[in-house]
Design a protein around this motif. Structure first.
Motif, PDB file in Angstrom:
ATOM      1  N   GLU A 183       0.844  -1.191   0.000  1.00 45.17           N
ATOM      2  CA  GLU A 183       0.000   0.000   0.000  1.00 45.17           C
ATOM      3  C   GLU A 183       0.882   1.244   0.000  1.00 45.17           C
ATOM      4  O   GLU A 183       1.870   1.311   0.716  1.00 45.17           O
ATOM      5  CB  GLU A 183      -0.924   0.000   1.212  1.00 45.17           C
ATOM      6  CG  GLU A 183      -1.975  -1.105   1.161  1.00 45.17           C
ATOM      7  CD  GLU A 183      -2.997  -0.994   2.284  1.00 45.17           C
ATOM      8  OE1 GLU A 183      -3.065   0.095   2.920  1.00 45.17           O
ATOM      9  OE2 GLU A 183      -3.717  -1.973   2.521  1.00 45.17           O
ATOM     10  N   ARG A 184       0.526   2.213  -0.811  1.00 43.07           N
ATOM     11  CA  ARG A 184       1.269   3.457  -0.920  1.00 43.07           C
ATOM     12  C   ARG A 184       0.290   4.620  -0.896  1.00 43.07           C
ATOM     13  O   ARG A 184      -0.905   4.449  -1.147  1.00 43.07           O
ATOM     14  CB  ARG A 184       2.066   3.499  -2.237  1.00 43.07           C
ATOM     15  CG  ARG A 184       2.987   2.316  -2.478  1.00 43.07           C
ATOM     16  CD  ARG A 184       4.176   2.324  -1.544  1.00 43.07           C
ATOM     17  NE  ARG A 184       5.065   3.422  -1.799  1.00 43.07           N
ATOM     18  CZ  ARG A 184       6.247   3.296  -2.407  1.00 43.07           C
ATOM     19  NH1 ARG A 184       6.669   2.118  -2.848  1.00 43.07           N
ATOM     20  NH2 ARG A 184       7.024   4.351  -2.584  1.00 43.07           N
ATOM     21  N   PHE A 185       0.804   5.799  -0.617  1.00 38.20           N
ATOM     22  CA  PHE A 185      -0.026   6.989  -0.769  1.00 38.20           C
ATOM     23  C   PHE A 185       0.803   8.119  -1.317  1.00 38.20           C
ATOM     24  O   PHE A 185       2.034   8.118  -1.237  1.00 38.20           O
ATOM     25  CB  PHE A 185      -0.717   7.382   0.548  1.00 38.20           C
ATOM     26  CG  PHE A 185       0.196   7.905   1.615  1.00 38.20           C
ATOM     27  CD1 PHE A 185       0.651   9.221   1.586  1.00 38.20           C
ATOM     28  CD2 PHE A 185       0.585   7.101   2.668  1.00 38.20           C
ATOM     29  CE1 PHE A 185       1.480   9.718   2.565  1.00 38.20           C
ATOM     30  CE2 PHE A 185       1.415   7.590   3.665  1.00 38.20           C
ATOM     31  CZ  PHE A 185       1.860   8.896   3.614  1.00 38.20           C
ATOM     32  N   MET A 186       0.124   9.110  -1.884  1.00 36.84           N
ATOM     33  CA  MET A 186       0.775  10.264  -2.483  1.00 36.84           C
ATOM     34  C   MET A 186       0.086  11.524  -1.987  1.00 36.84           C
ATOM     35  O   MET A 186      -1.135  11.566  -1.850  1.00 36.84           O
ATOM     36  CB  MET A 186       0.695  10.190  -4.018  1.00 36.84           C
ATOM     37  CG  MET A 186       1.275   8.905  -4.583  1.00 36.84           C
ATOM     38  SD  MET A 186       0.926   8.733  -6.334  1.00 36.84           S
ATOM     39  CE  MET A 186       1.918  10.065  -6.974  1.00 36.84           C
ATOM     40  N   PHE A 187       0.888  12.558  -1.723  1.00 37.54           N
ATOM     41  CA  PHE A 187       0.345  13.845  -1.310  1.00 37.54           C
ATOM     42  C   PHE A 187      -0.141  14.615  -2.535  1.00 37.54           C
ATOM     43  O   PHE A 187       0.543  14.661  -3.560  1.00 37.54           O
ATOM     44  CB  PHE A 187       1.413  14.677  -0.601  1.00 37.54           C
ATOM     45  CG  PHE A 187       1.944  14.060   0.659  1.00 37.54           C
ATOM     46  CD1 PHE A 187       1.132  13.934   1.780  1.00 37.54           C
ATOM     47  CD2 PHE A 187       3.249  13.614   0.737  1.00 37.54           C
ATOM     48  CE1 PHE A 187       1.617  13.365   2.956  1.00 37.54           C
ATOM     49  CE2 PHE A 187       3.756  13.053   1.902  1.00 37.54           C
ATOM     50  CZ  PHE A 187       2.937  12.920   3.013  1.00 37.54           C
ATOM     51  N   GLU A 208      -5.120  -0.826  -7.181  1.00 39.47           N
ATOM     52  CA  GLU A 208      -6.449  -0.769  -6.582  1.00 39.47           C
ATOM     53  C   GLU A 208      -6.510   0.528  -5.780  1.00 39.47           C
ATOM     54  O   GLU A 208      -5.761   0.708  -4.818  1.00 39.47           O
ATOM     55  CB  GLU A 208      -6.669  -1.965  -5.657  1.00 39.47           C
ATOM     56  CG  GLU A 208      -7.986  -1.916  -4.909  1.00 39.47           C
ATOM     57  CD  GLU A 208      -8.112  -3.007  -3.853  1.00 39.47           C
ATOM     58  OE1 GLU A 208      -9.131  -3.000  -3.141  1.00 39.47           O
ATOM     59  OE2 GLU A 208      -7.186  -3.835  -3.725  1.00 39.47           O
ATOM     60  N   LEU A 209      -7.367   1.443  -6.193  1.00 36.53           N
ATOM     61  CA  LEU A 209      -7.510   2.705  -5.456  1.00 36.53           C
ATOM     62  C   LEU A 209      -8.278   2.435  -4.172  1.00 36.53           C
ATOM     63  O   LEU A 209      -9.379   1.876  -4.198  1.00 36.53           O
ATOM     64  CB  LEU A 209      -8.249   3.734  -6.307  1.00 36.53           C
ATOM     65  CG  LEU A 209      -7.467   4.339  -7.488  1.00 36.53           C
ATOM     66  CD1 LEU A 209      -8.367   5.278  -8.282  1.00 36.53           C
ATOM     67  CD2 LEU A 209      -6.243   5.088  -6.997  1.00 36.53           C
ATOM     68  N   LEU A 221      -0.588  -1.536  -4.906  1.00 39.62           N
ATOM     69  CA  LEU A 221       0.012  -1.990  -6.158  1.00 39.62           C
ATOM     70  C   LEU A 221      -0.349  -3.445  -6.433  1.00 39.62           C
ATOM     71  O   LEU A 221      -0.324  -4.282  -5.527  1.00 39.62           O
ATOM     72  CB  LEU A 221       1.537  -1.852  -6.096  1.00 39.62           C
ATOM     73  CG  LEU A 221       2.103  -0.442  -6.283  1.00 39.62           C
ATOM     74  CD1 LEU A 221       3.550  -0.398  -5.834  1.00 39.62           C
ATOM     75  CD2 LEU A 221       1.990  -0.008  -7.737  1.00 39.62           C
ATOM     76  N   LEU A 222      -0.674  -3.739  -7.688  1.00 40.75           N
ATOM     77  CA  LEU A 222      -1.002  -5.099  -8.096  1.00 40.75           C
ATOM     78  C   LEU A 222       0.074  -5.679  -9.007  1.00 40.75           C
ATOM     79  O   LEU A 222      -0.138  -6.710  -9.654  1.00 40.75           O
ATOM     80  CB  LEU A 222      -2.368  -5.116  -8.809  1.00 40.75           C
ATOM     81  CG  LEU A 222      -3.541  -4.537  -8.007  1.00 40.75           C
ATOM     82  CD1 LEU A 222      -4.818  -4.587  -8.828  1.00 40.75           C
ATOM     83  CD2 LEU A 222      -3.727  -5.294  -6.681  1.00 40.75           C
ATOM     84  N   GLU A 223       1.235  -5.026  -9.062  1.00 42.56           N
ATOM     85  CA  GLU A 223       2.364  -5.488  -9.868  1.00 42.56           C
ATOM     86  C   GLU A 223       3.648  -4.885  -9.326  1.00 42.56           C
ATOM     87  O   GLU A 223       3.626  -3.895  -8.600  1.00 42.56           O
ATOM     88  CB  GLU A 223       2.187  -5.080 -11.338  1.00 42.56           C
ATOM     89  CG  GLU A 223       2.157  -3.572 -11.543  1.00 42.56           C
ATOM     90  CD  GLU A 223       2.079  -3.161 -13.005  1.00 42.56           C
ATOM     91  OE1 GLU A 223       2.429  -3.989 -13.858  1.00 42.56           O
ATOM     92  OE2 GLU A 223       1.667  -2.020 -13.268  1.00 42.56           O
ATOM     93  N   ASP A 224       4.774  -5.533  -9.655  1.00 40.19           N
ATOM     94  CA  ASP A 224       6.081  -4.952  -9.334  1.00 40.19           C
ATOM     95  C   ASP A 224       6.455  -3.974 -10.435  1.00 40.19           C
ATOM     96  O   ASP A 224       6.566  -4.372 -11.597  1.00 40.19           O
ATOM     97  CB  ASP A 224       7.159  -6.047  -9.251  1.00 40.19           C
ATOM     98  CG  ASP A 224       6.951  -7.000  -8.087  1.00 40.19           C
ATOM     99  OD1 ASP A 224       6.100  -6.709  -7.227  1.00 40.19           O
ATOM    100  OD2 ASP A 224       7.630  -8.038  -8.046  1.00 40.19           O
TER     101      ASP A 224
END
Length: 278
Positions: A183-187, A208-209, A221-224
Motif C-alpha cells: 500500500e502506498r499513498f501520495m500527497f 487498486e484505489l 500496487l497489483l504489480e512490481d
C-alpha cells in the motif's frame, strides 16, 4: 569503512558532487571558506539540516515528500580521513551551530555516487523534538561553571532568541521500488492535481484505489513496477498547480507528459531541473 548520507530535494541530481562554498551560509555564526559537500551520519540528520527554518511538515508537503538519498561509502569512493571535516570541528569553530545535533560533516573531495547507492524516496512521516543548539563557546563557558548556566550565558552574549532546532529523531520513508501488494499513498493539493495524478496512475500501473482523501491518494500496487515516473508526475503536477493563465507551466507540463510516455527519463529530469530553476 565510514558511511555518510546526503539528501537532495532535486530529483534530477545524478550523484556528481563537487565541493563548494554555499552561497547563503545562513546558519553559521562565522563564515567558512572551506569548499565542501555537506553530509551526515544519519538520514534523520540530513532531514533536520535541510529545514532552513521552514515548517518541516509544510516543506515536506510542498515537495510531496520526494528526495534523492545518496549513500556515500568513503572506502569505495576513495575518500580519506584528510578529506573529511568532522561535525566536532565544524561545531567548535562556530561554522554551523547545530552541527552537533545534525552530525553534519564536510567532504572536501569531488566524488561520484554510483547508481546502486542512489535511492528515490518518499518521506511519508517523521517525528521531531525541540533540541537546544547553543554555540560551543557558550557551552564551554558553562562547563567551567564560573559564569552561570548555559542559558544565562547565552542571553548575556546574544540578543537573539534561544537557539532551538527541530531535530528529526525518526522518519518513515519508502523507495521508488514498487512491490505487488504494497500500500502506498501520495500527497496532492487541489482537484486538478489529484485527477492528473490518478489519471497517470491508473493508465500506467495496475493498482487498486483505496481512498481519495483531500490531500492524499491511497492505493495498493497489483504489480512490481518502478514508481519514479509516478513520483515525477506527482511533483511536476504540484508545481503546475498554479494560476491557469501561467502558460509557461502548462507548456512544461504538457511536454513532460509527452516525454514520459516515451520513457526518456534523462529528458524528464532536465524538465524537472528547469521547473526547479524557475
Amino acid at each position: 569503512m565510514t558511511v555518510y548520507f546526503h539528501l537532495s530535494t532535486l530529483l534530477s541530481h545524478e550523484g556528481a558532487f563537487v565541493p563548494r562554498v554555499p552561497e547563503n551560509q545562513i546558519h553559521g555564526i562565522k563564515e567558512s571558506t572551506i569548499k565542501r559537500v555537506c553530509v551526515s551520519k544519519t538520514i534523520e540528520g540530513c532531514f533536520t539540516a535541510i529545514g532552513n527554518g521552514q515548517n518541516p511538515h509544510d516543506a515536506n508537503f510542498v515537495r510531496r515528500g520526494y528526495y534523492v538519498l545518496f549513500k556515500i561509502d568513503t572506502e569505495k569512493l576513495g575518500i580519506e580521513k584528510r578529506h573529511i571535516v568532522s561535525s566536532r570541528q565544524i561545531y567548535r569553530n562556530g561554522w554551523v551551530p547545530d552541527a552537533d545535533v545534525t552530525k553534519e560533516h564536510w567532504i572536501t573531495k569531488s566524488f561520484q555516487v554510483p547508481k546502486e547507492e542512489m535511492s528515490y524516496i518518499q518521506i511519508q512521516s517523521f517525528k521531531q523534538v525541540q533540541t537546544m543548539a547553543y554555540p560551543y563557546e557558550v557551552v564551554n563557558l558553562a562547563r567551567n561553571g564560573d559564569q552561570g548556566n548555559v542559558e544565562s550565558i547565552y542571553k548575556k552574549r546574544y540578543s537573539n532568541p534561544l537557539p532551538c532546532v527541530r531535530e528529526t529523531v525518526s522518519l518513515n520513508y519508502q523507495t521508488s521500488k514498487g512491490l505487488t501488494g504494497k500500500e502506498r499513498f501520495m500527497f496532492v493539493q487541489g482537484e486538478e492535481e489529484k485527477e492528473t495524478v490518478i489519471d497517470f496512475l491508473t493508465k500506467n500501473y495496475k493498482v487498486e484505489l483505496l481512498d481519495r482523501c483531500k490531500d492524499k491518494i491511497h492505493f495498493r500496487l497489483l504489480e512490481d513496477k518502478e514508481l519514479l515516473p509516478l513520483f515525477l508526475t506527482n511533483l511536476i503536477a504540484s508545481w503546475t498547480n498554479t494560476d491557469d493563465d501561467n502558460r509557461v507551466w502548462h507548456v512544461l507540463k504538457n511536454t513532460f507528459y509527452k516525454v514520459l510516455t516515451c520513457k526518456r527519463y534523462k529528458i524528464i529530469k532536465r524538465i524537472e531541473f528547469i521547473c526547479y530553476m524557475l
